[in-house]
Design a protein around this motif. Structure first.
Motif, short mmCIF file in Angstrom:
data_model
loop_
_atom_site.label_atom_id
_atom_site.label_comp_id
_atom_site.label_asym_id
_atom_site.label_seq_id
_atom_site.Cartn_x
_atom_site.Cartn_y
_atom_site.Cartn_z
N THR A 225 0.90 -1.23 -0.02
CA THR A 225 0.10 0.03 -0.14
C THR A 225 0.90 1.35 0.10
O THR A 225 0.62 2.30 -0.84
N ALA A 226 2.10 1.25 0.97
CA ALA A 226 2.83 2.42 0.85
C ALA A 226 3.85 2.45 -0.17
O ALA A 226 4.58 3.45 -0.18
N ASP A 227 4.01 1.48 -1.00
CA ASP A 227 4.97 1.56 -2.00
C ASP A 227 6.10 1.39 -1.23
O ASP A 227 7.14 2.30 -1.91
N ALA A 228 6.51 0.72 -0.23
CA ALA A 228 7.69 0.73 0.37
C ALA A 228 8.81 0.08 -0.03
O ALA A 228 8.68 -0.80 -0.87
N ASP A 229 10.00 0.49 0.23
CA ASP A 229 11.17 -0.29 -0.35
C ASP A 229 11.54 -1.46 0.42
O ASP A 229 12.35 -2.36 -0.07
N LEU A 230 11.31 -1.54 1.86
CA LEU A 230 11.51 -2.66 2.82
C LEU A 230 10.53 -2.65 3.77
O LEU A 230 9.99 -1.74 4.38
N GLY A 231 10.20 -3.81 4.20
CA GLY A 231 9.28 -4.06 5.58
C GLY A 231 10.24 -4.77 6.61
O GLY A 231 11.02 -5.64 6.11
N ILE A 232 10.15 -4.13 7.71
CA ILE A 232 10.87 -4.68 8.97
C ILE A 232 10.14 -5.11 9.98
O ILE A 232 9.17 -4.17 10.37
N ALA A 233 10.05 -6.08 10.51
CA ALA A 233 9.35 -6.71 11.73
C ALA A 233 10.34 -7.10 12.85
O ALA A 233 11.47 -7.75 12.66
N HIS A 234 9.79 -6.76 14.08
CA HIS A 234 10.51 -7.33 15.25
C HIS A 234 9.83 -8.18 16.15
O HIS A 234 8.48 -8.42 16.07
N ASP A 235 10.42 -8.86 16.95
CA ASP A 235 9.88 -9.67 18.19
C ASP A 235 9.65 -8.62 19.25
O ASP A 235 9.70 -7.63 19.08
N GLY A 236 9.31 -9.28 20.39
CA GLY A 236 8.96 -8.54 21.70
C GLY A 236 10.04 -7.71 21.80
O GLY A 236 9.50 -6.64 22.74
N ASP A 237 11.25 -8.20 22.04
CA ASP A 237 12.30 -7.59 22.67
C ASP A 237 13.34 -6.71 21.63
O ASP A 237 14.30 -6.19 21.96
N ALA A 238 12.75 -6.99 20.41
CA ALA A 238 13.57 -6.34 19.26
C ALA A 238 14.78 -6.55 19.00
O ALA A 238 15.81 -5.82 18.53
N ASP A 239 15.10 -7.90 19.30
CA ASP A 239 16.89 -8.25 19.02
C ASP A 239 16.69 -8.89 17.55
O ASP A 239 17.83 -9.61 17.32
N ARG A 240 15.41 -9.18 17.02
CA ARG A 240 15.34 -9.70 15.81
C ARG A 240 14.72 -8.80 14.86
O ARG A 240 14.06 -8.03 14.95
N ALA A 241 15.18 -9.05 13.36
CA ALA A 241 14.72 -8.45 12.40
C ALA A 241 14.32 -9.50 11.32
O ALA A 241 15.15 -10.25 10.67
N ILE A 242 13.17 -9.34 10.54
CA ILE A 242 12.76 -10.16 9.55
C ILE A 242 12.12 -9.13 8.63
O ILE A 242 11.40 -8.00 8.98
#
Length: 452
Positions: A227-244
């Motif tokens: 929808t936003a025509d983004a270049d990258l999507g980034i997701a974290h887990d609960g304590d943000a030591d991971r990135a998907i």
């Protein structure tokens, strides 16, 4: 270890994981650390305040002064540990559902504790080795402000801001209501990105999605990218030591593919990457292409940390380590999994080519994962013995540090017992789908032969 697993200790709150348990863990840690000060931090979980209070009480009872950091990502707590040179009790259950909570222990160097260090604390916990102090010697407490701001500033100093800003990138961000919501939006905007968000309100009920950043939990992020025509999507887990990640088309990027792409950019000939025994062929191929070395460990971040430290003491250069779940270490920055830093390093690549292009060399791999149940421990042992005998007959490199992993050059297979369920896990991977299926079937046949 009975108390600490591969990534700390955790459980369902007020069932297996209680304030009393947290007090005892903190007392054991404080006794072993024997430090004048330690810190306590937490993620956004509803039970975090209660359990952080328990941890602070446990530390104070053994005479340790306590810095209260409040809600912050685990990598931010690790950054504070290194700056202040104090150990930290991090109250978090990482990717687990909201009814869970847990503890990660961090050393005064900002690094999660090694297996050896955790074993000392576990021994104090299990054998009543805690040493409390008289009433007039208990530790004091103080609130530390600006921990998250200091962490973001440190990240910005370690990333090529000009390169990212010049690319005029749009980032779609899903912190999953976790601690990353407190730092990542600000960080990516400071990098010069336009940032659009979903699930970006800190909320320990996790109303938008479960904390684990796996494809089935991230449909909203994929839609936001498109929808936003983004270049990258980034997701974290609960304590943000991971990135998907999601690529610019809104398609999920396998964590193993992202790890391989990042490793390709980091590794020079003769250097070493470290990963767990279930490492993807993607990383194996990336390491081979760089003429580098790959070291495998038992599954879990604690084992990876311990192995990196061992290798560095031996004089090896380890620029990258981690697993395909989005938990990646860049030891030159800090030997800590850091979702925001990992994402920024990937953005440095996206600044000059599309995300889909960065991972394209590692897209065409086929994975097979199967679970084989067993009736009791005796049957399990017979099945594993049969799998071991089969593995030893195969014309492949055998690794036995955590189950039985066979590397064939073009493919691999792994057999290992689950640590939490009455199951034997079977993994196989190859570029050719039939090859992966055949390997998984062969392992399954060996297990079944041991059952009978």
């Amino acid at each position: 270890m009975e108390v600490f697993g591969s990534s700390g200790t955790r459980g369902t709150v007020n069932e297996s994981f209680t304030p009393e348990f947290v007090v005892r863990v903190a007392q054991a840690a404080g006794t072993v650390w024997d430090a004048e000060r330690a810190a306590v931090a937490r993620d956004t979980r509803v039970t975090g305040g209660m359990l952080a209070d328990a941890a602070a009480s446990g530390l104070a009872s053994v005479g340790t002064d306590v810095d209260r950091l409040g809600r912050t990502p685990t990598p931010s707590a690790q950054a504070y540990a290194e700056r202040a040179q104090v150990p930290v009790v991090m109250v978090t259950a990482s990717h687990n559902p909201p009814e869970f909570n847990g503890i990660k222990l961090i050393g005064p160097d900002g690094v999660g504790l090694s297996v050896d260090a955790l074993e000392l604390i576990e021994e104090a916990f299990l054998e009543d080795g805690v040493e409390t102090v008289p009433w007039d010697e208990v530790g004091t407490r103080r609130r530390v402000e600006n921990v998250n701001d200091d962490y973001v500033a440190e990240l910005l100093s370690a990333i090529d801001r000009e390169r990212i800003a010049a690319a005029d990138l749009t980032v779609a961000l899903d912190p999953g209501h976790g601690a990353g919501a407190l730092t990542s939006p600000e960080f990516f905007r400071a990098l010069g990105c336009e940032v659009v968000t979903v699930n970006a309100q800190p909320d320990g009920h996790f109303p938008g999605r479960d904390p684990e950043p796996v494809a089935e939990n991230l449909a909203d992020l994929g839609r936001l990218v498109r929808t936003a025509d983004a270049d990258l999507g980034i997701a974290h887990d609960g304590d943000a030591d991971r990135a998907i990640f999601f690529d610019e088309r809104g398609e999920f990027v396998e964590g193993d593919a992202a790890l391989a792409a990042l490793a390709t950019a980091e590794l020079d000939p003769g250097e070493t990457a470290v990963s767990a025994v279930n490492v993807s062929q993607r990383l194996v191929d990336a390491v081979d292409a760089a003429d580098a070395n790959l070291e495998l460990t038992p599954i879990g971040s604690t084992h990876i940390v311990s192995r990196v430290l061992d290798l560095e003491r031996q004089g090896a250069t380890v620029p990258i380590a981690g697993e395909g779940n989005g938990g990646i270490f860049f030891p030159d920055f800090r030997l800590a999994r850091d979702g925001a830093f990992t994402a920024a390093r990937f953005l440095e690549q996206v600044a000059s080519r599309r995300a889909s292009e960065a991972v394209a060399p590692f897209a065409d791999y086929h994975n097979v994962r199967r679970n084989v149940d067993y009736a009791d421990r005796d049957e399990r042992d017979r099945m594993l013995a049969a799998a071991e005998e089969w593995a030893e007959r195969e014309d492949a490199e055998l690794t036995t540090i955590d189950g039985y992993r066979l590397d064939y050059g073009d493919a691999w297979a792994l057999t290992r017992p689950s640590g939490t369920e009455p199951l034997i896990r079977v993994y196989a991977e190859a570029r050719d789908a039939d090859r992966a299926e055949e390997l998984a079937a062969a392992v399954g046949d060996a297990l079944e032969a041991g059952r009978n």
